[in-house]
Design a protein around this motif. Sequence first.
Motif, PDB file in Angstrom:
ATOM      1  N   UNK A  13       0.853  -1.182   0.000  1.00 57.80           N
ATOM      2  CA  UNK A  13       0.000   0.000   0.000  1.00 57.80           C
ATOM      3  C   UNK A  13       0.892   1.235   0.000  1.00 57.80           C
ATOM      4  N   UNK A  14       1.123   1.846  -1.175  1.00 57.87           N
ATOM      5  CA  UNK A  14       1.976   3.035  -1.230  1.00 57.87           C
ATOM      6  C   UNK A  14       1.491   4.168  -0.321  1.00 57.87           C
ATOM      7  N   UNK A  15       0.250   4.130   0.137  1.00 57.67           N
ATOM      8  CA  UNK A  15      -0.244   5.146   1.065  1.00 57.67           C
ATOM      9  C   UNK A  15       0.482   5.064   2.411  1.00 57.67           C
ATOM     10  N   UNK A  16       1.121   3.923   2.693  1.00 59.57           N
ATOM     11  CA  UNK A  16       1.866   3.750   3.941  1.00 59.57           C
ATOM     12  C   UNK A  16       3.306   4.245   3.833  1.00 59.57           C
ATOM     13  N   UNK A  17       3.681   4.789   2.689  1.00 53.03           N
ATOM     14  CA  UNK A  17       5.041   5.289   2.509  1.00 53.03           C
ATOM     15  C   UNK A  17       5.344   6.378   3.538  1.00 53.03           C
ATOM     16  N   UNK A  18       6.606   6.400   3.983  1.00 53.31           N
ATOM     17  CA  UNK A  18       7.037   7.369   4.991  1.00 53.31           C
ATOM     18  C   UNK A  18       8.518   7.653   4.774  1.00 53.31           C
ATOM     19  N   UNK A  19       9.123   8.351   5.725  1.00 56.27           N
ATOM     20  CA  UNK A  19      10.556   8.635   5.636  1.00 56.27           C
ATOM     21  C   UNK A  19      11.381   7.351   5.734  1.00 56.27           C
ATOM     22  N   UNK A  20      10.826   6.305   6.349  1.00 57.92           N
ATOM     23  CA  UNK A  20      11.558   5.052   6.547  1.00 57.92           C
ATOM     24  C   UNK A  20      11.172   3.951   5.569  1.00 57.92           C
ATOM     25  N   UNK A  21      10.136   4.167   4.793  1.00 56.92           N
ATOM     26  CA  UNK A  21       9.680   3.147   3.855  1.00 56.92           C
ATOM     27  C   UNK A  21       9.090   3.825   2.624  1.00 56.92           C
ATOM     28  N   UNK A  81      21.996  -2.420  19.352  1.00 56.36           N
ATOM     29  CA  UNK A  81      21.180  -2.417  18.139  1.00 56.36           C
ATOM     30  C   UNK A  81      21.916  -1.708  17.017  1.00 56.36           C
ATOM     31  N   UNK A  82      21.517  -2.003  15.806  1.00 55.63           N
ATOM     32  CA  UNK A  82      22.086  -1.353  14.622  1.00 55.63           C
ATOM     33  C   UNK A  82      20.939  -0.995  13.688  1.00 55.63           C
ATOM     34  N   UNK A  83      21.053   0.159  13.084  1.00 49.23           N
ATOM     35  CA  UNK A  83      20.060   0.610  12.120  1.00 49.23           C
ATOM     36  C   UNK A  83      20.684   0.516  10.728  1.00 49.23           C
ATOM     37  N   UNK A  84      19.952  -0.091   9.820  1.00 52.56           N
ATOM     38  CA  UNK A  84      20.430  -0.267   8.453  1.00 52.56           C
ATOM     39  C   UNK A  84      19.382   0.336   7.520  1.00 52.56           C
ATOM     40  N   UNK A  85      19.846   1.073   6.546  1.00 52.32           N
ATOM     41  CA  UNK A  85      18.936   1.623   5.535  1.00 52.32           C
ATOM     42  C   UNK A  85      19.322   1.029   4.188  1.00 52.32           C
ATOM     43  N   UNK A  86      18.324   0.658   3.432  1.00 54.55           N
ATOM     44  CA  UNK A  86      18.622   0.040   2.147  1.00 54.55           C
ATOM     45  C   UNK A  86      17.428   0.087   1.224  1.00 54.55           C
ATOM     46  N   UNK A  87      17.431  -0.846   0.305  1.00 55.42           N
ATOM     47  CA  UNK A  87      16.381  -0.950  -0.689  1.00 55.42           C
ATOM     48  C   UNK A  87      16.234  -2.411  -1.049  1.00 55.42           C
ATOM     49  N   UNK A  88      15.229  -2.741  -1.810  1.00 50.76           N
ATOM     50  CA  UNK A  88      15.044  -4.134  -2.163  1.00 50.76           C
ATOM     51  C   UNK A  88      14.008  -4.314  -3.250  1.00 50.76           C
ATOM     52  N   UNK A  89      13.756  -5.560  -3.556  1.00 44.15           N
ATOM     53  CA  UNK A  89      12.767  -5.920  -4.562  1.00 44.15           C
ATOM     54  C   UNK A  89      12.049  -7.163  -4.049  1.00 44.15           C
ATOM     55  N   UNK A  90      10.749  -7.069  -3.922  1.00 46.54           N
ATOM     56  CA  UNK A  90       9.937  -8.188  -3.457  1.00 46.54           C
ATOM     57  C   UNK A  90       9.188  -8.759  -4.653  1.00 46.54           C
ATOM     58  N   UNK A  91       9.446 -10.019  -4.946  1.00 46.33           N
ATOM     59  CA  UNK A  91       8.744 -10.726  -6.012  1.00 46.33           C
ATOM     60  C   UNK A  91       7.854 -11.771  -5.361  1.00 46.33           C
TER      61      UNK A  91
END
Length: 145
Positions: A13-21, A81-91
């Motif tokens: 749901x792109x409506x859930x997009x935010x600074x973290x997603x 704890x560690x915070x990681x920022x990245x990207x991905x592809x869900x198929x």
Amino acid sequence: MKLPEWKLFSKPDPAKNSANLRLRVETPPAKYAPWIESVVPIDRLREVQALAGFTRLESGGDDSTAKLAPLRRGPAEWVPAAEVRGEGLFLRLSESKVSEWLEKARSLEAQFFGAHRRWRAQRAWNHRLDFRGYDTSCCIRCHMR
């Protein structure tokens, strides 16, 4: 993949997009549409990994029965704890096509077992044969005994 991630990516749901997603929904290429139900590019993803405890013999996790040993004797006020920022592809693959493939692969398991046995014989690994079919950790377990 954790269940909340599965729920988020399998019904994006792109409506859930935010600074973290930030995710979007794409149409699978026509050539692969029978096998791929959905394509979800994830342009921005924040992941936080926290160490709440540890095990020595079995990996802990959501579906594990392993009991985590605490990091300290008393209650923890904080954990590493560690915070990681990245990207991905869900198929999301077609479940019916995956089921068909598994059924076909099961019929070939005797061939896989023979190939595995020959591969081990070439390396002179004569200890107990431990072929586990589709278990990708088989050879790791074999060599840790």
